[in-house]
Every structure is written in structure tokens, then in C-alpha cells.
Design a protein around this motif. Structure first.
Motif, PDB file in Angstrom:
ATOM      1  N   ARG A  12       0.155  -0.856   0.338  1.00 18.73           N
ATOM      2  CA  ARG A  12       0.251   0.267   0.021  1.00 18.73           C
ATOM      3  C   ARG A  12       0.630   0.646   0.157  1.00 18.73           C
ATOM      4  O   ARG A  12       0.686   2.003  -0.159  1.00 18.73           O
ATOM      5  CB  ARG A  12      -1.106  -0.287   1.132  1.00 18.73           C
ATOM      6  N   ARG A  13       1.861   1.358   0.561  1.00 20.23           N
ATOM      7  CA  ARG A  13       3.193   2.429   0.949  1.00 20.23           C
ATOM      8  C   ARG A  13       3.121   2.761  -0.386  1.00 20.23           C
ATOM      9  O   ARG A  13       3.942   3.180  -0.982  1.00 20.23           O
ATOM     10  CB  ARG A  13       4.017   2.247   1.787  1.00 20.23           C
ATOM     11  N   ARG A  14       3.749   1.371  -1.574  1.00 21.31           N
ATOM     12  CA  ARG A  14       4.290   1.687  -2.993  1.00 21.31           C
ATOM     13  C   ARG A  14       2.920   2.645  -3.668  1.00 21.31           C
ATOM     14  O   ARG A  14       3.542   3.020  -4.478  1.00 21.31           O
ATOM     15  CB  ARG A  14       4.700   0.344  -3.219  1.00 21.31           C
ATOM     16  N   ILE A  15       1.795   1.334  -3.297  1.00 15.18           N
ATOM     17  CA  ILE A  15       1.083   2.049  -4.362  1.00 15.18           C
ATOM     18  C   ILE A  15       0.614   3.696  -4.293  1.00 15.18           C
ATOM     19  O   ILE A  15       0.908   4.937  -5.099  1.00 15.18           O
ATOM     20  CB  ILE A  15      -0.056   1.449  -4.012  1.00 15.18           C
ATOM     21  N   LEU A  16       0.563   4.140  -3.041  1.00 15.30           N
ATOM     22  CA  LEU A  16       0.848   5.593  -2.617  1.00 15.30           C
ATOM     23  C   LEU A  16       2.341   6.340  -3.367  1.00 15.30           C
ATOM     24  O   LEU A  16       1.398   7.327  -4.038  1.00 15.30           O
ATOM     25  CB  LEU A  16       0.849   5.749  -1.083  1.00 15.30           C
ATOM     26  N   ASP A  21       2.782  10.609  -7.486  1.00 14.97           N
ATOM     27  CA  ASP A  21       3.894  11.158  -9.005  1.00 14.97           C
ATOM     28  C   ASP A  21       2.744  11.638 -10.231  1.00 14.97           C
ATOM     29  O   ASP A  21       2.956  11.865 -10.874  1.00 14.97           O
ATOM     30  CB  ASP A  21       4.285   9.800  -9.717  1.00 14.97           C
ATOM     31  N   GLY A  22       1.654  10.985  -9.643  1.00 18.02           N
ATOM     32  CA  GLY A  22       0.208  11.559 -10.897  1.00 18.02           C
ATOM     33  C   GLY A  22      -1.311  10.695 -10.873  1.00 18.02           C
ATOM     34  O   GLY A  22      -1.011   9.214 -10.266  1.00 18.02           O
ATOM     35  N   GLU A  23      -2.077  10.559 -11.130  1.00 14.67           N
ATOM     36  CA  GLU A  23      -3.468   9.818 -11.562  1.00 14.67           C
ATOM     37  C   GLU A  23      -2.895   9.176 -12.384  1.00 14.67           C
ATOM     38  O   GLU A  23      -1.660   8.750 -13.181  1.00 14.67           O
ATOM     39  CB  GLU A  23      -4.609  10.553 -11.918  1.00 14.67           C
ATOM     40  N   LEU A  67      -9.308   5.134 -12.970  1.00 12.92           N
ATOM     41  CA  LEU A  67      -8.026   6.091 -12.672  1.00 12.92           C
ATOM     42  C   LEU A  67      -7.946   6.205 -11.161  1.00 12.92           C
ATOM     43  O   LEU A  67      -8.830   6.613 -10.527  1.00 12.92           O
ATOM     44  CB  LEU A  67      -7.837   6.685 -13.463  1.00 12.92           C
ATOM     45  N   TYR A  68      -7.140   6.441 -10.620  1.00  9.64           N
ATOM     46  CA  TYR A  68      -6.302   6.147  -9.043  1.00  9.64           C
ATOM     47  C   TYR A  68      -5.957   7.189  -9.280  1.00  9.64           C
ATOM     48  O   TYR A  68      -4.900   8.153  -9.799  1.00  9.64           O
ATOM     49  CB  TYR A  68      -6.048   5.027  -8.522  1.00  9.64           C
ATOM     50  N   ALA A  69      -6.088   8.351  -7.777  1.00 10.29           N
ATOM     51  CA  ALA A  69      -5.163   9.105  -7.092  1.00 10.29           C
ATOM     52  C   ALA A  69      -5.267   9.619  -5.822  1.00 10.29           C
ATOM     53  O   ALA A  69      -5.934   8.744  -5.226  1.00 10.29           O
ATOM     54  CB  ALA A  69      -5.819  10.121  -8.252  1.00 10.29           C
ATOM     55  N   VAL A  70      -4.399  10.117  -5.575  1.00  6.66           N
ATOM     56  CA  VAL A  70      -3.805  10.143  -3.975  1.00  6.66           C
ATOM     57  C   VAL A  70      -4.928  10.740  -3.302  1.00  6.66           C
ATOM     58  O   VAL A  70      -5.852  12.136  -4.163  1.00  6.66           O
ATOM     59  CB  VAL A  70      -2.692  11.237  -3.703  1.00  6.66           C
ATOM     60  N   ASP A  71      -5.877  10.251  -1.712  1.00  7.03           N
ATOM     61  CA  ASP A  71      -6.718  11.788  -1.831  1.00  7.03           C
ATOM     62  C   ASP A  71      -5.611  12.278  -0.175  1.00  7.03           C
ATOM     63  O   ASP A  71      -5.358  11.476   0.466  1.00  7.03           O
ATOM     64  CB  ASP A  71      -7.711  10.806  -0.916  1.00  7.03           C
TER      65      ASP A  71
END
Length: 120
Positions: A12-16, A21-23, A67-71
Motif C-alpha cells: 500500500r505504501r508503494r501504491i501511494l 506522481d499523478g493519477e 483511474l486512481y489518485a491520492v486522496d
């Protein structure tokens, strides 16, 4: 789930980190995570779900893609917890900034003196 429980998992840390770096599409994320961690697509999807449900990731559909992005909501809890520790490194960062400014000032002075000697 507590923010540090969510972030305690290296996947999960790596995914974040990737999302910072962007969506990114779920397919792109899955490809990197599968290569780096050797886990299945359903396992990556589960990690993405945990990030979504705990306020660390947003998802939006675009046609057939997701598409995923940081919340930032989940990160605010971490930021509040870190606040009490900032004093430990802020003093060091302030001292570093002072030393960098001093070095720039000394370098400019040396360059000015060198130019003055060359003009004479």
C-alpha cells in the motif's frame, strides 16, 4: 482502520508512492505492483480497496478504465500525528537553511573579489 495500519503494508505504501506522481490506471498500478511484489491482480485490487475505503485513494471511472489518485484525507491523520515531532527536525532544517545562505553569501563575496582582482 488506523492510518498507520493502512500504511504499515509495504504494498500500500508503494501504491501511494506511485500515485504521488499523478493519477494512474488500475492496470498500470497492477503491472508495477505485480512485478515488484509478485502478487496477483485480485490482491492488488484488495490493496486499492483498502486505500479507497480508508481515505488514501480516490477512484474515478473513465470508460472501462478506473483511474486512481491520492486522496489527502487519509494523509491528514498522519500529518496531525507527525505535528508533535516536527520540532525535532525543524530546528535542524532551519540550521541547514542558515548554513546554505551563509555559503551562498560567502561564494558571492569570493566571486566579487575575484572579479575585482581581474579588473585591476
Amino acid at each position: 482502520m488506523h492510518a498507520f495500519d493502512v500504511l504499515g503494508d509495504p504494498v500500500r505504501r508503494r501504491i501511494l508512492e506511485l500515485l504521488a506522481d499523478g493519477e494512474q490506471t488500475s492496470g498500470a498500478l497492477t503491472g508495477v505492483i505485480q512485478q515488484e511484489f509478485g502478487i496477483s491482480q485480485p490482491a492488488v485490487s484488495q490493496h486499492l480497496r483498502v486505500l479507497r475505503e480508508n481515505g488514501f485513494a480516490l477512484v474515478r471511472p473513465e470508460g472501462t478504465r478506473r483511474l486512481y489518485a491520492v486522496d489527502s484525507a487519509g494523509l491528514q491523520e498522519v500529518d496531525m500525528w507527525l505535528e508533535r515531532f516536527r520540532g525535532f527536525w525543524n530546528r535542524h532544517l532551519d540550521a541547514l537553511a542558515t548554513e546554505l545562505a551563509r555559503g551562498r553569501h560567502e561564494r558571492r563575496q569570493a566571486e566579487a573579489e575575484e572579479e575585482k582582482r581581474e579588473d585591476e
